[in-house]
Scaffold this motif. Structure first.
Motif, PDB file in Angstrom:
ATOM      1  N   ILE A   1      -1.903 -48.443 -15.343  1.00  0.00           N
ATOM      2  CA  ILE A   1      -2.189 -49.742 -15.759  1.00  0.00           C
ATOM      3  C   ILE A   1      -3.633 -50.179 -15.379  1.00  0.00           C
ATOM      4  O   ILE A   1      -4.004 -49.813 -14.168  1.00  0.00           O
TER       5      ILE A   1
ATOM      6  N   LEU B   1       3.922 -55.119 -12.712  1.00  0.00           N
ATOM      7  CA  LEU B   1       4.086 -54.160 -13.688  1.00  0.00           C
ATOM      8  C   LEU B   1       4.821 -53.153 -13.185  1.00  0.00           C
ATOM      9  O   LEU B   1       5.695 -52.479 -13.373  1.00  0.00           O
TER      10      LEU B   1
ATOM     11  N   GLY C   1       4.315 -47.365 -15.088  1.00  0.00           N
ATOM     12  CA  GLY C   1       3.174 -46.828 -14.734  1.00  0.00           C
ATOM     13  C   GLY C   1       2.673 -46.878 -13.276  1.00  0.00           C
ATOM     14  O   GLY C   1       3.531 -47.114 -12.307  1.00  0.00           O
TER      15      GLY C   1
ATOM     16  N   ALA D   1      -0.968 -56.251 -12.465  1.00  0.00           N
ATOM     17  CA  ALA D   1      -0.549 -54.805 -12.596  1.00  0.00           C
ATOM     18  C   ALA D   1       0.142 -54.443 -11.380  1.00  0.00           C
ATOM     19  O   ALA D   1       1.176 -53.742 -11.614  1.00  0.00           O
TER      20      ALA D   1
ATOM     21  N   LEU E   1      -1.623 -49.726 -20.319  1.00  0.00           N
ATOM     22  CA  LEU E   1      -2.216 -51.088 -20.820  1.00  0.00           C
ATOM     23  C   LEU E   1      -3.370 -51.271 -19.965  1.00  0.00           C
ATOM     24  O   LEU E   1      -3.616 -51.052 -18.914  1.00  0.00           O
ATOM     25  N   GLU E   2      -4.242 -52.146 -20.277  1.00  0.00           N
ATOM     26  CA  GLU E   2      -5.097 -53.134 -19.648  1.00  0.00           C
ATOM     27  C   GLU E   2      -4.782 -54.281 -19.272  1.00  0.00           C
ATOM     28  O   GLU E   2      -4.122 -55.172 -20.087  1.00  0.00           O
ATOM     29  N   THR E   3      -5.420 -54.917 -18.175  1.00  0.00           N
ATOM     30  CA  THR E   3      -5.045 -56.190 -17.888  1.00  0.00           C
ATOM     31  C   THR E   3      -6.121 -56.882 -16.961  1.00  0.00           C
ATOM     32  O   THR E   3      -7.037 -55.871 -16.387  1.00  0.00           O
TER      33      THR E   3
ATOM     34  N   ALA F   1      -0.815 -47.767 -10.523  1.00  0.00           N
ATOM     35  CA  ALA F   1      -2.072 -48.638 -10.595  1.00  0.00           C
ATOM     36  C   ALA F   1      -2.867 -48.238  -9.204  1.00  0.00           C
ATOM     37  O   ALA F   1      -2.358 -48.177  -8.236  1.00  0.00           O
TER      38      ALA F   1
END
Length: 304
Positions: free
Chosen positions: A203, A241, A247, A238, A230-232, A249
């Motif tokens: 992420i 998630l 994922g 992050a 994904l991007e945030t 981070a």
């Protein structure tokens, strides 16, 4: 009169509309339009291209706006010097910060500063790290919280503290299970190499944040290209998630220590250890008010 003209043209350029600018300036649209027309007649050139939608500046308009910002900034710096003479009884301090720093750092500082200097108006502008540097460079903030490295030709800065970047993995990740990690436990995390998660999707922070480039740089040194899930814009998102099983981070330990979420990730230190230095950045040569200096000093005291 000139200062009012500068502010009016600046507001029209920001809103890209005479009607919206007039509302923000609390004057009628015809009055605003007439003032701009008289100014354009005096200059001899139009400042705005009225055939465009939305409204946009002409080349002469861009030159005028650049001058207006410089004049208003000089006036603002003069006001700050006068406020210093008043022994911090009055004044205004504009601080640039990411939402993350506002929540976990400035929330400790602002109440203490407000109690000590109740006459100082505090304005907080929140954005991504790169945008915050632009705000400081343009004089829209007195200083912004940022990170090293920074362009030392454009900025002066003072260091605040260092933070370590930890690797967050889902509780059901093979490494979390192998090391029998307890979700949320960041004390003395086991040390692994980033290459060990080359097959795990990440992420990613968006491009406005320096953590975006940091991930690619660290993965490049580990000789793999990260898979992006994904991007945030939110480090909190992050973190949540990853805790929910999505994922990996990279997250600063300052966020991890201060945050509280329902489902926590498992944390690991990396070898070699990535760290970054948090700084206060302000435009090179710009006058730093006494209020700004007092706020920075208070931050250092609280952090120590």
């Amino acid at each position: 009169m000139e200062f009012r003209q500068y502010k009016y043209v600046l507001k029209v350029a920001e809103e890209k509309s005479f009607s919206l600018a007039a509302k923000k300036l609390y004057i009628s649209q015809p009055s605003l339009s007439q003032l701009i027309i008289k100014l354009e007649e005096k200059i001899g050139f139009p400042l705005f291209d009225r055939s465009a939608s939305p409204l946009r500046l002409t080349y002469i308009g861009e030159l005028y706006l650049e001058t207006a910002r410089q004049v208003l900034d000089l006036s603002d710096q003069f006001d700050k010097k006068v406020a210093d003479v008043a022994n911090l009884r009055l004044g205004r301090l504009t601080i640039g910060s990411s939402p993350f720093r506002s929540t976990y750092l400035l929330s400790q500082i602002i109440p203490a500063f407000g109690q000590k200097y109740p006459g100082i108006e505090l304005i907080l502008k929140e954005d991504t790290t790169r945008s915050l540097e632009e705000l400081a460079l343009n004089g829209e903030t007195d200083f912004s919280l940022s990170l090293l490295p920074i362009n030392t030709k454009a900025f002066d800065y003072e260091e605040l503290f260092q933070e370590e970047l930890l690797l967050a993995l889902p509780p059901n990740h093979p490494l979390s299970l192998r090391y029998k990690r307890t979700p949320g436990d960041y004390h003395e995390p086991p040390r692994i190499r980033l290459k060990a998660v080359a097959d795990t999707p990440f992420i990613l922070m968006d491009q406005g944040q320096k953590l975006h480039d940091t991930l690619f740089s660290l993965c490049g040194k580990a000789r793999f290209t990260p898979k992006i899930l994904l991007e945030t814009q939110s480090m909190n998102a992050a973190q949540a998630l990853v805790g929910a099983g999505m994922g990996a981070a990279l997250l600063p330990d300052t966020l991890i220590r201060a945050s509280s979420i329902a489902k926590n990730p498992c944390y690991f230190s990396l070898s070699p250890t990535p760290t970054r230095t948090v700084i206060v950045a302000f435009a090179k040569g710009r006058y730093l008010s006494q209020a700004a200096r007092e706020f920075i000093q208070l931050m250092k005291q609280v952090l120590q």
